[in-house]
Write an enzyme that holds these catalytic residues in place. Sequence first.
Site: not given
Ligand SMILES: Cc1cc2nc3c(=O)[nH]c(=O)nc-3n(C[C@H](O)[C@H](O)[C@H](O)COP(=O)(O)OP(=O)(O)OC[C@H]3O[C@@H](n4cnc5c(N)ncnc54)[C@H](O)[C@@H]3O)c2cc1C
Length: 337
Positions: A164, A237, A333
């Site tokens: 992570r 998480s 996280e």
């Molecule tokens: C129901 C559920 C289940 C999940 N299960 C998992 C799992 O099994 N494993 C896991 O690892 N995660 C899990 N997650 C967490 C999440 O889905 C991941 O971390 C995912 O990668 C976040 O993507 P996002 O585009 O929504 O990022 P955001 O929430 O929009 O951003 C997350 C971070 O990344 C940065 N960011 C986003 N895009 C970029 C970019 N292009 N360049 C630079 N920085 C950027 C943002 O500034 C922020 O700091 C889960 C979430 C939910 C709601």
Amino acid sequence: MLIQENISLTSFNSFGCKATANYFCTIKRKNEIDEAISWCEHQEKPFLVLGGGSNILFTKDFDGLVIKMEMKGIQLLKETPREVLISVGAGENWHLLVKYCVQKAWGGIENLSLIPGTVGAAPIQNIGAYGVEAKETIQQITAYDTHTKQWVILDNDACQFSYRNSLFKKEKNRYIIAEVQFLLQKQPTLHTDYGVIREVLHQKQIKQASIEDISNAIIEIRTDKLPDPSILGNAGSFFKNPTVNHEIFNKIKEDHPTLVAFPISNNEYKIAAGWLIEQAGWKGKKQGSVGCYEKQALVIVNYNQATGKEIYNFSEAIIQSVNNMFGIQLEREVNII
Ligand SMILES: Cc1cc2nc3c(=O)[nH]c(=O)nc-3n(C[C@H](O)[C@H](O)[C@H](O)COP(=O)(O)OP(=O)(O)OC[C@H]3O[C@@H](n4cnc5c(N)ncnc54)[C@H](O)[C@@H]3O)c2cc1C
């Protein structure tokens, strides 16, 4: 590139928390990233890169420019009888990418099925699930370095991936990821080590699982275990699994024989944060509009228009109580804004 003012972020975060961006833009092409950063410098405003908002908790409005990544495209760069190399735009939906690869029988990311969010965010915390992490398939990343104002290409080693974590989390807000290259296998080694995956395959009487069988099993497990953010706000998480040394592990195990943990090196163990939270009595607990999900203690849910601050305070209470009981400090996280 259009910069809008006072845009609600409520539908752009999976907790569904109310927050406003003073300035907001969407990015569909690489050159718009340079433009957005120049604008921020000129206006002396901070920026926040947003993907699908599924790993973010807004505890306040954002007084700066929210840069929403919507760069699309999946390009096949190289194909051999054994492998394919693809380049994917940061704004592509992660699960749709997994589905696309599963359909083509390209293996490597099927265990990461149904994780919400965008492709560009996957390297940030090196997303992982069911024995697989994104780092295992990421070949290189194209990102804009906001410190040097240069486009950079980072190979897998340069990304410093770990559990992570990555270079992008360590150097927060420095890099904006535009494209990610994945190397996928046509005859992959399938990861079925997790008991739940084996159980689902057994129930379906699948002996020789395909990439698609694994993906379907993961979708089934996740749908049953995790709340759907479109129905119940959450960010998956909320905490990381903490690492402890042999001595602490032994002490907890002695007092609590049901301890859920696994070794990660000769002297280190990863403890299931969900188990710690459950032992501290939080599983299924509700305070006002915030709660700890009844099927998975690691997930904090927004039952009904909770504010980001309420969710943050709830997480703080969990941290305190786990610390009091086990002397272990849980780390969040989810990214707190
Ligand atoms: C129901 C559920 C289940 C999940 N299960 C998992 C799992 O099994 N494993 C896991 O690892 N995660 C899990 N997650 C967490 C999440 O889905 C991941 O971390 C995912 O990668 C976040 O993507 P996002 O585009 O929504 O990022 P955001 O929430 O929009 O951003 C997350 C971070 O990344 C940065 N960011 C986003 N895009 C970029 C970019 N292009 N360049 C630079 N920085 C950027 C943002 O500034 C922020 O700091 C889960 C979430 C939910 C709601």
